[in-house]
Write a protein that holds these residues in place. Structure first.
Motif, PDB file in Angstrom:
ATOM      1  N   PRO A  15       0.814  -1.246  -0.066  1.00 40.47           N
ATOM      2  CA  PRO A  15      -0.056   0.068  -0.109  1.00 40.47           C
ATOM      3  C   PRO A  15       0.844   1.250   0.084  1.00 40.47           C
ATOM      4  O   PRO A  15       0.475   2.172  -0.562  1.00 40.47           O
ATOM      5  CB  PRO A  15      -0.758  -0.235   1.359  1.00 40.47           C
ATOM      6  N   LEU A  16       1.950   1.099   0.662  1.00 44.08           N
ATOM      7  CA  LEU A  16       2.868   2.596   0.692  1.00 44.08           C
ATOM      8  C   LEU A  16       3.633   2.652  -0.658  1.00 44.08           C
ATOM      9  O   LEU A  16       3.472   3.620  -1.180  1.00 44.08           O
ATOM     10  CB  LEU A  16       3.827   2.413   1.852  1.00 44.08           C
ATOM     11  N   LEU A  37       2.328  10.950   2.929  1.00 44.14           N
ATOM     12  CA  LEU A  37       2.084   9.536   3.557  1.00 44.14           C
ATOM     13  C   LEU A  37       2.246   9.508   5.069  1.00 44.14           C
ATOM     14  O   LEU A  37       1.498   8.526   5.260  1.00 44.14           O
ATOM     15  CB  LEU A  37       3.145   8.795   2.727  1.00 44.14           C
ATOM     16  N   SER A  38       2.899  10.308   5.567  1.00 43.74           N
ATOM     17  CA  SER A  38       2.739  10.418   6.931  1.00 43.74           C
ATOM     18  C   SER A  38       1.433  10.680   7.681  1.00 43.74           C
ATOM     19  O   SER A  38       1.079  10.137   8.448  1.00 43.74           O
ATOM     20  CB  SER A  38       3.913  11.474   7.666  1.00 43.74           C
ATOM     21  N   ARG A  40      -1.419  10.012   5.754  1.00 42.70           N
ATOM     22  CA  ARG A  40      -2.137   8.990   5.118  1.00 42.70           C
ATOM     23  C   ARG A  40      -2.005   7.850   5.932  1.00 42.70           C
ATOM     24  O   ARG A  40      -2.643   6.901   5.841  1.00 42.70           O
ATOM     25  CB  ARG A  40      -1.806   8.726   3.670  1.00 42.70           C
ATOM     26  N   PHE A  41      -0.654   7.403   6.498  1.00 42.54           N
ATOM     27  CA  PHE A  41      -0.354   6.121   7.234  1.00 42.54           C
ATOM     28  C   PHE A  41       0.049   6.445   8.652  1.00 42.54           C
ATOM     29  O   PHE A  41       1.180   6.284   8.935  1.00 42.54           O
ATOM     30  CB  PHE A  41       0.520   5.507   6.194  1.00 42.54           C
ATOM     31  N   GLU A  43      -0.141   5.294  11.314  1.00 39.97           N
ATOM     32  CA  GLU A  43       0.376   3.887  12.359  1.00 39.97           C
ATOM     33  C   GLU A  43       1.845   3.970  11.858  1.00 39.97           C
ATOM     34  O   GLU A  43       2.603   3.052  12.641  1.00 39.97           O
ATOM     35  CB  GLU A  43      -0.337   2.730  11.992  1.00 39.97           C
ATOM     36  N   GLN A  44       2.343   4.493  10.811  1.00 41.78           N
ATOM     37  CA  GLN A  44       3.944   4.322  10.389  1.00 41.78           C
ATOM     38  C   GLN A  44       4.706   5.544  10.938  1.00 41.78           C
ATOM     39  O   GLN A  44       4.236   6.471  10.760  1.00 41.78           O
ATOM     40  CB  GLN A  44       3.931   3.970   8.911  1.00 41.78           C
ATOM     41  N   ILE A  49       8.720   5.872   6.902  1.00 45.93           N
ATOM     42  CA  ILE A  49       8.146   6.268   5.490  1.00 45.93           C
ATOM     43  C   ILE A  49       9.447   6.891   4.837  1.00 45.93           C
ATOM     44  O   ILE A  49       9.390   6.629   3.639  1.00 45.93           O
ATOM     45  CB  ILE A  49       7.073   7.124   5.906  1.00 45.93           C
TER      46      ILE A  49
END
Length: 64
Positions: A15-16, A37-38, A40-41, A43-44, A49
């Motif tokens: 997904p990433l 992306l940080s 959007r995600f 949890e990571q 990332i």
């Protein structure tokens, strides 16, 4: 899945990776992609990332 033109190998994206691919439009810097992306995600971790985006972009540059 992305098929690399240079060697015709298929690459399955997580997904990433798929999100990075979608954001590589020439308008965004690597840092902007990492920031998006940080968000959007969440949890990571941001450094993870950043590392993954850098590795992904380096691979794209390596294969042309």
């Amino acid at each position: 899945m992305v098929v690399m033109e240079s060697d015709h190998n298929a690459v399955v994206l997580n997904p990433l990776g798929a999100a990075v691919w979608d954001l590589c439009d020439g308008a965004l810097s690597a840092g902007q992609i990492v920031d998006l992306l940080s968000e959007r995600f969440p949890e990571q971790a941001h450094p993870a990332i950043e590392r993954d985006v850098d590795a992904f972009l380096a691979r794209l540059l390596a294969v042309g």
